[in-house]
Design a protein around this motif. Structure first.
Motif, short mmCIF file in Angstrom:
data_model
loop_
_atom_site.label_atom_id
_atom_site.label_comp_id
_atom_site.label_asym_id
_atom_site.label_seq_id
_atom_site.Cartn_x
_atom_site.Cartn_y
_atom_site.Cartn_z
N ASP A 247 0.88 -1.21 0.02
CA ASP A 247 0.00 0.03 -0.09
C ASP A 247 0.79 1.25 -0.05
O ASP A 247 0.54 2.26 -0.48
N ARG B 61 0.89 4.06 -2.81
CA ARG B 61 0.67 5.50 -2.71
C ARG B 61 1.72 6.48 -3.04
O ARG B 61 1.46 7.35 -3.57
N HIS C 174 1.60 9.29 -6.26
CA HIS C 174 2.23 10.77 -5.97
C HIS C 174 2.99 10.97 -7.13
O HIS C 174 3.09 12.38 -7.41
#
Length: 408
Positions: free
Chosen positions: A297, A301, A305
Motif C-alpha cells: 500500500d 501510494r 504521488h
C-alpha cells in the motif's frame, strides 16, 4: 522508510551515466534489484547449490526448502488458497503460453469466444490470437473508452454465453490504467467463462488478493518487482489448473513412465518440467520479503504521488501529449513531444542520464488505435523521487528547446 532511504539498498542507482547521476525511469521494462535479492541468490550458489526434490543429501534438502519456501511466500503475497496453486514459470509470457496451449487449444473450438482488448501486451495477445486460429474459436475485442480504458458496460456488451475465456491486463503497460478485475470476473463467471489476468504491471505496484479478485488465473514476472530475470508466477485455481495440460515434458514433472503412456505429478509440479528455476525462485522470495517490509500500500501510494507530481508539470510543456486516463493512474506515464520521434527523445534524455523507454512497448494494436507508431514512457518504482521527476521535466524542456532550434 521513504524513497531516498530505500535507494541505499540498490547499488546500481549510485552511478553516473554520460556524466550525470542516473535517473532510472524504465521500471515498467524491468526494475532494479536490492542487495537483499542479490545476496540471497549469491548465497544459494556459494553455500547450498544443489538440485531440488530428488536428492536426500543435506544441500539438496536446504535447496528444496529454499525453493518451496519461496512458493509459500508467493502464495501469501497474493493470498492464494494453497501453495499448489502457485506455478513457477520463466515469466509472464511463459505463463500466458502455458494456459493458451494447455487450456485454450485443448478445450476451445468453433463457436467459442476468446475475449480480450487492444490494450494488451503482445504476451497476453498473441497466444490467444494463435489459439483462436488453431481451434476455430472467435477472437473478440472489448471496445475501449475514449481514453483507452475498459468500462464494465463494454465488458457486459462483449462477453456472451459463447465466451470461454477473457484475457485482460490488471494495469496497462502503456496507459497506466487499472482494470476492475473483480467486477470483470463476476461478468465472465456469469457466462461460464474463465478470467485470465496479466498482472505483470499489477503485482509489483499494488496489493494483490486473488481470492478477492476471484480471477481464475493471475500471472506476473519477478524482474518487474525487484526480483531476478527469468522467473515468474502463474497462479490458477486448483480446479482449473487440474484441467490444464502441461506444455513441457520430462524431468521433475513426471510421475510414472511406461512404454506407451506416462502420468504427471500433482500440482504444481506437473508444470515444472526439468530442473526448475531454483536461484530465481529464491531471489523472488527475497524480493517479496523486501516489498512486504515496505508495504505494498505504501509503494502504490508513493508511485501515484510521483505520477501526479510528474503529470502536473508535464501538462505545462507545450506540445507534450499524455496518453491514457488523466486521473488516477498507476505507475507510469506514456507521452509524445511535438514532432520529436520517441527514440530521439529517449536518446537526448539518455545524454542527461535519464533512462526512459521508447517504442511500441509490445502493444502494436494499441499504438494503431492511438494513431501513433511509438511513444515514450517514464515508469516509476519505490526508489524514485520527486527530485528525479524534476530532472525528467528539465530534460524534456531541454529536448524541446534543442529540437526547436534544430528545425527553426
Amino acid at each position: 522508510m521513504n524513497a531516498k532511504e530505500l535507494r541505499k539498498y540498490f547499488p546500481i542507482l549510485h552511478q553516473e551515466v554520460n556524466g550525470h547521476p542516473l535517473v532510472y525511469l524504465d521500471n515498467g521494462a524491468t526494475s532494479q534489484k536490492p542487495i537483499q535479492v542479490i545476496e540471497a541468490m549469491d548465497k544459494y550458489y556459494r553455500e547450498y547449490n544443489s538440485n531440488v526434490h530428488r536428492g536426500v543429501h543435506t544441500l539438496g534438502n536446504i535447496a528444496t526448502d529454499g525453493y518451496e519456501g519461496a512458493r509459500e511466500k508467493v502464495r501469501a503475497f497474493i493470498n492464494a488458497r494453497e501453495a499448489a496453486e502457485i506455478v513457477f514459470t520463466r515469466g509472464t509470457t511463459s505463463a500466458c503460453n502455458t494456459v493458451a496451449y494447455g487450456y485454450a487449444r485443448k478445450y476451445l473450438g468453433p463457436g467459442d469466444e476468446i475475449v480480450t482488448t487492444l490494450v494488451e501486451h503482445h504476451a497476453n495477445f498473441i497466444p490467444w490470437q494463435q489459439a483462436a486460429k488453431a481451434t476455430g474459436a472467435t477472437f473478440k475485442f472489448i471496445p475501449l473508452a475514449e481514453d483507452g480504458t475498459v468500462t464494465l458496460e463494454a465488458v457486459k456488451e462483449t462477453v456472451t454465453d459463447n465466451t470461454k475465456l477473457v484475457a485482460i491486463h490488471h494495469v496497462s503497460n502503456v496507459l497506466g490504467d487499472t482494470t476492475p478485475i473483480k467486477e470483470i470476473a463476476q461478468i465472465a463467471h456469469q457466462h461460464g467463462a474463465l478470467l485470465f489476468v496479466d498482472g505483470a504491471q499489477g503485482a509489483p505496484h499494488k496489493k494483490i488478493d486473488v481470492q478477492d479478485l476471484d480471477c481464475d488465473f493471475y500471472t506476473f514476472s519477478a524482474h518487474k518487482m525487484a526480483g531476478p530475470t527469468g522467473v515468474g508466477v502463474l497462479y490458477g485455481k486448483r480446479e482449473v489448473l487440474e484441467r490444464v495440460e502441461p506444455m513441457e515434458f520430462g524431468g521433475e514433472m513426471i510421475d510414472y513412465v511406461d512404454m506407451y503412456d506416462s502420468t504427471w505429478k500433482e500440482l504444481p509440479w506437473k508444470f515444472e518440467g526439468g530442473t526448475p528455476i531454483i536461484a530465481g525462485a529464491i531471489g523472488l522470495g527475497a524480493a517479496i520479503d523486501f516489498l512486504e517490509e515496505i508495504g505494498m500500500d505504501n509503494i502504490e501510494r508513493h508511485e501515484k504521488h510521483l505520477v501526479k507530481y510528474a503529470m502536473e508539470q508535464m501538462r505545462e510543456i507545450e506540445g507534450l501529449k499524455i496518453y491514457g486516463p488523466q486521473q488516477d493512474r498507476s505507475c507510469l506515464i506514456t507521452f509524445n513531444l511535438d514532432t520529436v520521434h520517441p527514440h530521439d527523445l529517449a536518446t537526448v534524455l539518455d545524454s542527461y542520464g535519464i533512462a526512459v523507454r521508447a517504442g511500441h512497448h509490445c502493444a502494436q494494436p494499441l499504438m494503431r488505435w492511438l494513431n501513433v507508431t511509438a511513444t515514450a514512457r517514464a515508469s516509476f518504482y519505490l526508489y524514485n523521487t520527486e527530485e528525479e521527476v524534476d530532472v525528467l521535466i528539465a530534460g524534456l524542456k531541454k529536448t524541446k528547446e534543442y529540437f526547436g532550434n534544430v528545425f527553426s
